[in-house]
Enzyme design. Structure first.
Site, PDB file in Angstrom:
ATOM      1  N   ASP A 161     -24.344 -16.930  97.971  1.00 46.61           N
ATOM      2  CA  ASP A 161     -24.521 -17.132  96.529  1.00 46.61           C
ATOM      3  C   ASP A 161     -25.164 -18.481  96.182  1.00 46.61           C
ATOM      4  O   ASP A 161     -25.407 -18.758  95.010  1.00 46.61           O
ATOM      5  CB  ASP A 161     -23.167 -17.052  95.817  1.00 46.61           C
ATOM      6  CG  ASP A 161     -22.584 -15.645  95.836  1.00 46.61           C
ATOM      7  OD1 ASP A 161     -23.363 -14.685  96.031  1.00 46.61           O
ATOM      8  OD2 ASP A 161     -21.361 -15.515  95.661  1.00 46.61           O
TER       9      ASP A 161
ATOM     10  N   ALA B 123     -11.805 -19.992  94.074  1.00 41.02           N
ATOM     11  CA  ALA B 123     -11.553 -18.710  94.756  1.00 41.02           C
ATOM     12  C   ALA B 123     -11.398 -17.586  93.745  1.00 41.02           C
ATOM     13  O   ALA B 123     -10.536 -16.725  93.870  1.00 41.02           O
ATOM     14  CB  ALA B 123     -10.309 -18.801  95.658  1.00 41.02           C
TER      15      ALA B 123
ATOM     16  N   GLY C  51     -17.691 -22.587  94.507  1.00 42.07           N
ATOM     17  CA  GLY C  51     -17.995 -23.329  95.739  1.00 42.07           C
ATOM     18  C   GLY C  51     -19.495 -23.330  96.008  1.00 42.07           C
ATOM     19  O   GLY C  51     -20.066 -24.350  96.437  1.00 42.07           O
TER      20      GLY C  51
ATOM     21  N   LYS D  54     -21.152 -17.939  88.045  1.00 42.36           N
ATOM     22  CA  LYS D  54     -21.891 -16.674  87.829  1.00 42.36           C
ATOM     23  C   LYS D  54     -20.937 -15.482  87.708  1.00 42.36           C
ATOM     24  O   LYS D  54     -19.794 -15.530  88.149  1.00 42.36           O
ATOM     25  CB  LYS D  54     -22.874 -16.415  88.967  1.00 42.36           C
ATOM     26  CG  LYS D  54     -22.264 -16.349  90.390  1.00 42.36           C
ATOM     27  CD  LYS D  54     -21.679 -15.018  90.788  1.00 42.36           C
ATOM     28  CE  LYS D  54     -20.959 -15.081  92.140  1.00 42.36           C
ATOM     29  NZ  LYS D  54     -20.126 -13.907  92.414  1.00 42.36           N
TER      30      LYS D  54
HETATM   31  O1  C5P Z   1     -21.838 -16.355 102.319  1.00 43.27           O
HETATM   32  P1  C5P Z   1     -20.437 -16.558 101.865  1.00 43.27           P
HETATM   33  O2  C5P Z   1     -19.749 -17.663 102.611  1.00 43.27           O
HETATM   34  O3  C5P Z   1     -20.290 -16.690 100.388  1.00 43.27           O
HETATM   35  O4  C5P Z   1     -19.665 -15.218 102.260  1.00 43.27           O
HETATM   36  C1  C5P Z   1     -18.276 -15.194 102.433  1.00 43.27           C
HETATM   37  C2  C5P Z   1     -17.885 -13.937 103.161  1.00 43.27           C
HETATM   38  O5  C5P Z   1     -18.058 -12.789 102.326  1.00 43.27           O
HETATM   39  C3  C5P Z   1     -18.703 -13.627 104.410  1.00 43.27           C
HETATM   40  O6  C5P Z   1     -18.200 -14.310 105.533  1.00 43.27           O
HETATM   41  C4  C5P Z   1     -18.499 -12.115 104.532  1.00 43.27           C
HETATM   42  O7  C5P Z   1     -17.251 -11.811 105.104  1.00 43.27           O
HETATM   43  C5  C5P Z   1     -18.476 -11.677 103.081  1.00 43.27           C
HETATM   44  N1  C5P Z   1     -19.804 -11.228 102.616  1.00 43.27           N
HETATM   45  C6  C5P Z   1     -20.290 -10.030 103.078  1.00 43.27           C
HETATM   46  N2  C5P Z   1     -21.539  -9.613 102.668  1.00 43.27           N
HETATM   47  C7  C5P Z   1     -22.269 -10.341 101.791  1.00 43.27           C
HETATM   48  C8  C5P Z   1     -21.776 -11.569 101.299  1.00 43.27           C
HETATM   49  C9  C5P Z   1     -20.535 -11.986 101.736  1.00 43.27           C
HETATM   50  O8  C5P Z   1     -19.635  -9.339 103.845  1.00 43.27           O
HETATM   51  N3  C5P Z   1     -23.474  -9.902 101.432  1.00 43.27           N
END
Ligand code: C5P
Length: 309
Positions: free
Chosen positions: A145, A105, A111, A17
Site C-alpha cells: 500500500d 492496525a 503504517g 485510505k
Molecule cells: O505488503 P504488506 O506488508 O502491506 O502486506 C502485509 C501482508 O498482507 C502480506 O505479508 C500478505 O500476507 C498479505 N497480502 C497479501 N496480498 C496482497 C497484499 C498483502 O496476501 N496483495
C-alpha cells in the site's frame, strides 16, 4: 532568529485510505495475493517530521492509540529511511517524529502512510532528489500500500495492489470512519479468506482468475455519484474480517439502518467506513454513533498523497 529559521527538518503529511473495492485473487508463490482494488485517500493524515541525526530513531504519538506501534527496526517508516539511505549511499541517519491520526492496525494503511511520508521527507532532507517513479519503486519494496500513500487521490491498484493507475473522481465523497480498539493482522485476515475458500462454503466465492475492479465503481467515481458508489462497494476481506470479529457486523448494520448509504470493512479491517450522501448526513451519522458509544470520525475524500508541508 525566528523558530522557522532555526528549524532544520522537513515536515510531510501522508493520508490514510479506504478500499472502495477489493477483489482478492489466488495466493501467489511469493505469499501475496493477486488483487484488483480501487483506493481512495481520506482526510486522516499522518504527520512526520524528519530532522538530521547520526542514527536512525523514531518517536510516535497521535490522536489514536499508538501503543501497538513498534519503534525499533520493525517500524515501517524507519525501514523506509534506512532503505533510502542504503539505495542512495546517504552517509548519515535521521530522527523521525510521527504524529498519527490513522487508526493503528485498522486496515486504513497508516503504517504505509508513515513509510511514504518517511521516503518523501528523507529524500527532501538529504537532497537525494529521487523521481516519483524511483520513490514508488522503493515504496513497493516496503509494502503493497506504500505506492498509493505516495500518490493519494483515487486510483486502481493491481498486482499486489502496488501497480497503480489513477482513477477519475468528480467532487468529494463524505465518509464516517468507525475505528475499533483491537486491531487485526492483515496476513491473518488474508489467511482466513484462504481457509474459508478452501472450505468451499457457498458464501465465499472462489478467487477470480484475473481480479478486476467492477466498472460500476469507476462510473460512480467519474459521476461523483455517492449513491451509485454505495451500491458498488465490495471487499473480499470483509467476510473473513467479520468472521474473526463478530462484533463488527452489528456496527455495520447499525450504520446502514441509521442513514449511511452503505458500510464496508476498510481493507483488512477492523475499521469500518460508512459512505454518506452529504456532509450533513455524515455529521448526523457521526453523532448517532457517538450517542451509541462508538468513536466515529467524519472525513472526506479524495485527499492528496504524501507531500512536504
Ligand atoms: O505488503 P504488506 O506488508 O502491506 O502486506 C502485509 C501482508 O498482507 C502480506 O505479508 C500478505 O500476507 C498479505 N497480502 C497479501 N496480498 C496482497 C497484499 C498483502 O496476501 N496483495
Amino acid at each position: 532568529m525566528t523558530l522557522a529559521e532555526t528549524f532544520d527538518g522537513v515536515r510531510v503529511r501522508a493520508p490514510g485510505k479506504i478500499n472502495l473495492f477489493l477483489e482478492v485473487g489466488a495466493l501467489q508463490p511469493d505469499g501475496y495475493h493477486e488483487l484488483a482494488t480501487a483506493f481512495q485517500a481520506v482526510s486522516l493524515y499522518e504527520d512526520l517530521v524528519a530532522t538530521p541525526s547520526d542514527d536512525f530513531t523514531i518517536e510516535v504519538s497521535g490522536t489514536v492509540d499508538v501503543s501497538g506501534v513498534p519503534t525499533d527496526d520493525r517500524n515501517l517508516a524507519l525501514r523506509a529511511a534506512r532503505l533510502l539511505a542504503a539505495e542512495t549511499g546517504h552517509p548519515g541517519g535521521v530522527h523521525l517524529d510521527v504524529r498519527k491520526e490513522v487508526p493503528v492496525a485498522g486496515g486504513m494503511g497508516g503504517g504505509s502512510a508513515d513509510a511514504a511520508a518517511a521516503l518523501v521527507a528523507c529524500d527532501a532532507l538529504w537532497g537525494t532528489g529521487l523521481s516519483s517513479r524511483q520513490l514508488h519503486a522503493l515504496g513497493a519494496r516496503l509494502g503493497a500500500d506504500v505506492p498509493f500513500a505516495l500518490q493519494g487521490g483515487t486510483a486502481v491498484g493491481s498486482g499486489r495492489g502496488d501497480r497503480l493507475s489513477p482513477a477519475l473522481a468528480r467532487g468529494r465523497f463524505e465518509w464516517v470512519i468507525v475505528p475499533n480498539p483491537d486491531g487485526l493482522s492483515t496476513p491473518e485476515v488474508y489467511a482466513e479468506l484462504d481457509r474459508q475458500r478452501a472450505g468451499g462454503g457457498a458464501v465465499i466465492p472462489a478467487p477470480a482468475e484475473v481480479p478486476v475492479v467492477d466498472p460500476d465503481v469507476l462510473h460512480a467515481l467519474v459521476a461523483g455519484d455517492a449513491r451509485r458508489l454505495a451500491g458498488a462497494l465490495a471487499n473480499d476481506l470483509q467476510a473473513p474480517a467479520l468472521r474473526m470479529r463478530r462484533d463488527l457486523a452489528e456496527v455495520l448494520d447499525l450504520g446502514e439502518r441509521e442513514g449511511a448509504l452503505a458500510g464496508i470493512v476498510s481493507g483488512s479491517g477492523p475499521t469500518l467506513a460508512f459512505l454518506a450522501e452529504s456532509a450533513e448526513d455524515a455529521r448526523g451519522l457521526q453523532q448517532m454513533f457517538a450517542r451509541r458509544g462508538h468513536e466515529a470520525l467524519h472525513v472526506s475524500a479524495p485527499a492528496h498523497g504524501a507531500r512536504v508541508v
